[in-house]
Write a protein that holds these residues in place. Sequence first.
Motif, mmCIF file in Angstrom:
data_model
loop_
_atom_site.group_PDB
_atom_site.id
_atom_site.type_symbol
_atom_site.label_atom_id
_atom_site.label_comp_id
_atom_site.label_asym_id
_atom_site.label_seq_id
_atom_site.Cartn_x
_atom_site.Cartn_y
_atom_site.Cartn_z
ATOM 1 N N GLU A 197 -24.128 -43.731 9.357
ATOM 2 C CA GLU A 197 -25.514 -43.543 9.798
ATOM 3 C C GLU A 197 -25.585 -43.343 11.307
ATOM 4 O OE1 GLU A 197 -28.122 -46.082 6.561
ATOM 5 O OE2 GLU A 197 -27.015 -47.189 8.114
ATOM 6 N N ILE A 198 -24.802 -44.139 12.041
ATOM 7 C CA ILE A 198 -24.765 -43.991 13.503
ATOM 8 C C ILE A 198 -24.234 -42.618 13.878
ATOM 9 C CG2 ILE A 198 -23.701 -44.844 15.628
ATOM 10 C CD1 ILE A 198 -23.676 -47.631 14.353
ATOM 11 N N LEU A 199 -23.200 -42.184 13.164
ATOM 12 C CA LEU A 199 -22.599 -40.883 13.432
ATOM 13 C C LEU A 199 -23.615 -39.757 13.249
ATOM 14 C CD1 LEU A 199 -20.117 -39.170 14.058
ATOM 15 C CD2 LEU A 199 -19.527 -39.260 11.629
ATOM 16 N N LYS A 200 -24.394 -39.834 12.195
ATOM 17 C CA LYS A 200 -25.404 -38.807 11.944
ATOM 18 C C LYS A 200 -26.461 -38.780 13.044
ATOM 19 C CE LYS A 200 -24.997 -38.580 6.890
ATOM 20 N NZ LYS A 200 -25.690 -38.805 5.605
ATOM 21 N N MET A 201 -26.876 -39.972 13.490
ATOM 22 C CA MET A 201 -27.879 -40.043 14.559
ATOM 23 C C MET A 201 -27.333 -39.477 15.869
ATOM 24 S SD MET A 201 -29.972 -43.617 14.003
ATOM 25 C CE MET A 201 -28.516 -44.676 13.964
ATOM 26 N N LEU A 202 -26.078 -39.841 16.191
ATOM 27 C CA LEU A 202 -25.463 -39.347 17.423
ATOM 28 C C LEU A 202 -25.257 -37.838 17.371
ATOM 29 C CD1 LEU A 202 -22.770 -42.125 18.074
ATOM 30 C CD2 LEU A 202 -24.882 -41.757 19.341
ATOM 31 N N ASN A 203 -24.861 -37.335 16.225
ATOM 32 C CA ASN A 203 -24.676 -35.896 16.063
ATOM 33 C C ASN A 203 -25.983 -35.145 16.272
ATOM 34 O OD1 ASN A 203 -22.035 -36.374 15.485
ATOM 35 N ND2 ASN A 203 -22.115 -35.791 13.337
ATOM 36 N N LYS A 204 -27.034 -35.685 15.668
ATOM 37 C CA LYS A 204 -28.342 -35.037 15.792
ATOM 38 C C LYS A 204 -28.833 -35.057 17.227
ATOM 39 C CE LYS A 204 -32.962 -34.971 13.748
ATOM 40 N NZ LYS A 204 -33.882 -35.618 12.776
ATOM 41 N N LYS A 205 -28.678 -36.204 17.901
ATOM 42 C CA LYS A 205 -29.093 -36.305 19.300
ATOM 43 C C LYS A 205 -28.298 -35.353 20.188
ATOM 44 C CE LYS A 205 -30.832 -41.068 19.451
ATOM 45 N NZ LYS A 205 -30.631 -42.414 20.045
ATOM 46 N N SER A 206 -26.985 -35.314 19.983
ATOM 47 C CA SER A 206 -26.123 -34.446 20.787
ATOM 48 C C SER A 206 -26.512 -32.984 20.609
ATOM 49 C CB SER A 206 -24.656 -34.649 20.400
ATOM 50 O OG SER A 206 -24.250 -35.980 20.630
ATOM 51 N N ARG A 207 -26.792 -32.606 19.381
ATOM 52 C CA ARG A 207 -27.208 -31.228 19.093
ATOM 53 C C ARG A 207 -28.520 -30.909 19.814
ATOM 54 N NH1 ARG A 207 -26.077 -27.288 15.206
ATOM 55 N NH2 ARG A 207 -27.852 -26.018 14.601
ATOM 56 N N ASN A 208 -29.444 -31.855 19.824
ATOM 57 C CA ASN A 208 -30.724 -31.648 20.513
ATOM 58 C C ASN A 208 -30.533 -31.502 22.019
ATOM 59 O OD1 ASN A 208 -32.293 -31.704 18.193
ATOM 60 N ND2 ASN A 208 -32.619 -33.908 18.280
ATOM 61 N N TYR A 209 -29.649 -32.318 22.607
ATOM 62 C CA TYR A 209 -29.383 -32.225 24.042
ATOM 63 C C TYR A 209 -28.821 -30.849 24.397
ATOM 64 C CZ TYR A 209 -30.032 -37.294 24.225
ATOM 65 O OH TYR A 209 -30.551 -38.569 24.142
ATOM 66 N N MET A 210 -27.933 -30.354 23.553
ATOM 67 C CA MET A 210 -27.371 -29.023 23.785
ATOM 68 C C MET A 210 -28.453 -27.948 23.680
ATOM 69 S SD MET A 210 -23.781 -29.364 21.713
ATOM 70 C CE MET A 210 -22.571 -30.597 22.189
ATOM 71 N N LYS A 211 -29.369 -28.155 22.747
ATOM 72 C CA LYS A 211 -30.465 -27.205 22.576
ATOM 73 C C LYS A 211 -31.345 -27.182 23.822
ATOM 74 C CE LYS A 211 -33.688 -28.277 19.645
ATOM 75 N NZ LYS A 211 -34.355 -28.535 18.345
ATOM 76 N N TYR A 212 -31.609 -28.361 24.413
ATOM 77 C CA TYR A 212 -32.409 -28.429 25.633
ATOM 78 C C TYR A 212 -31.748 -27.636 26.761
ATOM 79 C CZ TYR A 212 -34.650 -32.371 23.258
ATOM 80 O OH TYR A 212 -35.305 -33.167 22.355
ATOM 81 N N ILE A 213 -30.433 -27.810 26.935
ATOM 82 C CA ILE A 213 -29.715 -27.099 27.995
ATOM 83 C C ILE A 213 -29.751 -25.586 27.743
ATOM 84 C CG2 ILE A 213 -27.425 -26.702 28.996
ATOM 85 C CD1 ILE A 213 -26.892 -29.672 28.737
ATOM 86 N N PHE A 214 -29.614 -25.202 26.490
ATOM 87 C CA PHE A 214 -29.674 -23.779 26.150
ATOM 88 C C PHE A 214 -31.013 -23.181 26.561
ATOM 89 C CE2 PHE A 214 -31.296 -20.790 22.893
ATOM 90 C CZ PHE A 214 -30.553 -19.693 23.252
ATOM 91 N N TRP A 215 -32.109 -23.849 26.210
ATOM 92 C CA TRP A 215 -33.430 -23.304 26.523
ATOM 93 C C TRP A 215 -33.723 -23.340 28.016
ATOM 94 C CZ3 TRP A 215 -35.683 -20.056 23.647
ATOM 95 C CH2 TRP A 215 -35.569 -20.118 22.252
#
Length: 224
Positions: free
Chosen positions: A26-44
């Motif tokens: 469960e922690i892994l899924k949350m961290l993965n989702k957060k990391s993906r969102n952070y990358m999306k912010y940098i992209f935009w």
Amino acid sequence: MPEFDLDSFKKTWQEQPVKPKYDNNEILKMLNKKSRNYMKYIFWISVIEFLFFSVLGVFYLIQSNESDSFLSILEKMGVHKDSQLVAKLDNIYLIVKILSLVVTGFFVLKFYQNYRKIKIEEDLKLFIIRIITFKKTVNAFILTNIGLLLVLMSAFIGFTFYIINIQNIEVSNSTLIGFLVGIIIGTILCVSLIWVYYRLVYGIIMSRLDKNLSQLKEIESQEN
């Protein structure tokens, strides 16, 4: 009525095993989702920067007077202003603009590719490698922009000495030293502003991404 022993109750309660609120998956899924969102912010953010510099470049092309400030400095040093000189300087500005847009566009594409490669169900070790690669891309983007600025300032210095030599202008040492000191101070200020900007805009997101990366590495070490 049986006597209630508070101390015995507290001891029994403290000895009970505490179940973790979330398991590693469960922690892994949350961290993965957060990391993906952070990358999306940098992209935009990079997309916005690209669009901003594109619009700014078009505006300066329409105005076509951005070289006036540098020309005024050259004139104070005794350089004769003519159409050939203005054309050469405009070409330098145009090359720098195109190069800046190409570099920014390249990193926008890299950020997008890195972001698309991140999958929540991906293997943990591979996911960590993806994040590290993304961090390296961000650092390369920042250093490349600083490098472009240094190249631009070096080009201006080289162009100045070239024009002085072509027009056979005698410039005093004090004037040359003042010119070089001004260029160096201006470069230091610009590099500092760029560094502060990226530390504020990208640094906040990257620090959170680093925190996620540390937690992911900790989970991986527990699994091995």
